[in-house]
Enzyme design. Structure first.
Site, PDB file in Angstrom:
ATOM      1  N   GLN A   1       0.827  -1.240   0.015  1.00  0.00           N
ATOM      2  CA  GLN A   1      -0.041  -0.139   0.189  1.00  0.00           C
ATOM      3  C   GLN A   1       0.816   1.266   0.157  1.00  0.00           C
ATOM      4  O   GLN A   1       0.508   2.214  -0.645  1.00  0.00           O
ATOM      5  CB  GLN A   1      -1.015   0.005   1.263  1.00  0.00           C
ATOM      6  CG  GLN A   1      -2.004   1.134   1.276  1.00  0.00           C
ATOM      7  CD  GLN A   1      -3.217   0.245   0.291  1.00  0.00           C
ATOM      8  OE1 GLN A   1      -3.485  -0.685   0.228  1.00  0.00           O
ATOM      9  NE2 GLN A   1      -3.867   1.427  -0.534  1.00  0.00           N
TER      10      GLN A   1
ATOM     11  N   LYS B   1      -2.487  -0.732   6.500  1.00  0.00           N
ATOM     12  CA  LYS B   1      -3.634  -1.945   6.139  1.00  0.00           C
ATOM     13  C   LYS B   1      -4.026  -2.536   7.503  1.00  0.00           C
ATOM     14  O   LYS B   1      -3.265  -2.451   8.815  1.00  0.00           O
ATOM     15  CB  LYS B   1      -2.862  -3.082   5.347  1.00  0.00           C
ATOM     16  CG  LYS B   1      -3.995  -3.821   4.423  1.00  0.00           C
ATOM     17  CD  LYS B   1      -4.354  -2.681   3.323  1.00  0.00           C
ATOM     18  CE  LYS B   1      -5.549  -3.555   2.589  1.00  0.00           C
ATOM     19  NZ  LYS B   1      -5.823  -3.060   1.484  1.00  0.00           N
TER      20      LYS B   1
ATOM     21  N   ASP C   1     -11.992  -3.735   2.470  1.00  0.00           N
ATOM     22  CA  ASP C   1     -11.139  -4.796   1.661  1.00  0.00           C
ATOM     23  C   ASP C   1     -12.105  -5.994   1.550  1.00  0.00           C
ATOM     24  O   ASP C   1     -13.273  -5.803   1.705  1.00  0.00           O
ATOM     25  CB  ASP C   1      -9.857  -4.671   2.408  1.00  0.00           C
ATOM     26  CG  ASP C   1      -8.749  -5.634   1.317  1.00  0.00           C
ATOM     27  OD1 ASP C   1      -8.765  -6.922   1.494  1.00  0.00           O
ATOM     28  OD2 ASP C   1      -8.257  -4.795   0.489  1.00  0.00           O
TER      29      ASP C   1
ATOM     30  N   SER D   1     -10.595   6.673  -2.743  1.00  0.00           N
ATOM     31  CA  SER D   1     -10.687   7.020  -1.390  1.00  0.00           C
ATOM     32  C   SER D   1     -10.096   8.367  -1.076  1.00  0.00           C
ATOM     33  O   SER D   1     -10.731   8.994  -0.115  1.00  0.00           O
ATOM     34  CB  SER D   1      -9.942   5.785  -0.541  1.00  0.00           C
ATOM     35  OG  SER D   1     -10.671   4.751  -0.526  1.00  0.00           O
TER      36      SER D   1
END
Length: 449
Positions: free
Chosen positions: A112, A127, A167, A381
């Site tokens: 990420q 995450k 997710d 996002s």
């Protein structure tokens, strides 16, 4: 191939993180791309910069107690790995699935960091998640779990600190329950603390579609470098969740025909003129929460359901692995190449094994790595965070155009960097080096922190 200057760094990662194979794989994949960077810019090896990039800023593990519908107390484990905030607040999804372990969350968080850097937006990487399984649980059980999970996690979040999203196993329903609990605990309507919200309470248009749409935009841009497109191509998409469904939707809009999709129980092949019936698939997966076997039963003649098996055995021009990590092996890749695949775009996070990636690259197949190809979700996002900060709401068309521009920009930056380092068309190298340099420059500017 790992540069000898980087071997001690990777050896230290292995020593400090035993048993975390997915994390090791993610780190190795990035380090393999950095030898040429270090040769050209040896200063990036100074100040333990690479070692710091491989070490999360913070790893949070906590107990999540909740009461099921039978009155029994259940215990799950929650995680949040705040990996790197050099570019902005930690940003990355929450995964609820029995397979979630610390190593899983660390690999996703590490990926990420670079994915978020590639978007060009001011967001760091993180995450989180839990080994809780929403499947088979009632609405009330899911709500109670989400509230307990957020009760602990809330103290580590904030729109300028850490902004989770969804997710696997975490959709708008779960985000709603968690946001409600965060609001209750903090006594603040801090819209920007979670993304993936409903449109009526701070969400962004296109966020639901963004990861799938973005992956298709990236692959379309790759195809364009060879004067090709999705028009008239047969496509297979693994998975049948959010990413897969909206990948299928955008492929169809660009003239492609999706002939197969899958879930954890098997796959379906729909060789009709229009391919997969998207409306029926959405009805079964999003509303009825059924299986692709139910799709085959409802669709009737002309559709084949294969329990278990490998969707990658189905001949196609383009493959979009959109389910989970390491789902496409070297043998699967060889089968796809043998059957004439020309492009592969990773909709999921690290769905191709290292061997599979080598097979595709050796065969000159266009390959879009997940940290580049599936960055559309986190990019949108960030657009949701912008709208929340300005108390604004954008149209679907305007937001989708922003998404398309971001994905095209990611593609072009990766392609340009691959050219700079003498490997045209190597999007793995391009993505890793582009993301690394942006994060590394920010870390150097901020000092040893």
């Amino acid at each position: 191939m790992l540069d000898e200057k980087l071997e001690p760094i990777f050896a230290d990662v292995l020593r400090r993180n035993p048993g975390e194979d997915e994390f090791h794989q993610a780190v190795r994949e990035v380090l393999d791309s950095l030898g040429a960077v270090i040769a050209k810019h040896p200063d990036y090896a100074e100040g333990a910069l690479i070692e710091r990039i491989c070490e999360p800023e913070r790893q949070i593990i906590f107990r999540v107690p909740w009461v099921d519908d039978k009155g029994q107390v259940q215990i799950n484990r929650g995680f949040r790995v705040q990996f790197n905030s050099a570019l902005g607040p930690f940003k990355g999804g929450l995964r609820f699935h029995p397979s979630v372990l610390l190593g899983t969350v660390k690999f996703l968080g590490f990926e990420q960091v670079f994915k978020n850097a590639l978007t060009g937006m001011p967001i760091g990487g993180g995450k989180g998640g839990s080994d809780f399984d929403p499947k088979g649980r009632s609405e009330q059980e899911i709500m109670r779990f989400c509230q307990s999970f957020m009760t602990e996690l809330s103290r580590h979040l904030g729109e300028y600190t850490d902004v989770p999203a969804g997710d696997i196993g975490v959709g708008q329903r779960e985000i709603g329950y968690m946001f409600g609990q965060y609001k209750r605990i903090t006594n603040r309507y801090e819209s920007g603390v979670l993304t993936g919200k409903g449109l009526t309470w701070g969400g962004s248009r296109v966020r639901t579609e963004a990861t799938g749409y973005g992956a298709v935009y990236f692959v379309e841009r790759m195809l364009g470098t060879r004067k090709q497109s999705f028009e008239g191509k047969n496509v297979i998409v693994s998975g049948a969740g959010n990413v897969a469904i909206y990948t299928i939707e955008k492929v169809r809009k660009l003239g492609g025909r999706v002939i197969a999709c899958s879930d954890s129980h098997g796959y379906v092949v729909d060789d009709s003129a229009s391919g997969i019936d998207l409306d029926l698939l959405k009805e079964i997966k999003e509303k009825k929460r059924g299986r692709v076997a139910d799709y085959a039963a409802a669709r009737g003649a002309g559709v084949t359901y294969v329990p278990g098996g490998q969707i990658w055995d189905v001949p196609a021009d383009i493959a979009m692995p959109s389910a989970t990590q390491n789902e496409l092996t070297g043998q699967n890749a060889r089968t796809l190449v043998k059957n004439g695949v020309i492009a592969v775009g990773e909709g999921a996070n690290m769905p191709c094994t290292p061997e599979a990636v080598r097979v595709f690259m050796d065969a000159n197949v266009l390959f879009g790595p997940g940290k580049a190809a599936n960055a559309g979700g986190v990019a949108t996002s960030a657009l949701e965070m912008q709208q929340n900060a300005s108390r604004d709401s954008w149209t679907f068309e305007a937001t989708e155009q922003r998404l398309a521009n971001i994905m095209n920009g990611i593609h072009d930056r990766c392609a340009e960097m691959a050219d700079v380092y003498g490997e045209p068309g190597n999007y793995v190298l391009g993505a890793n080096v582009t993301g690394f340099i942006r994060v590394a420059e920010a870390m150097r500017a901020l000092g040893v922190v």
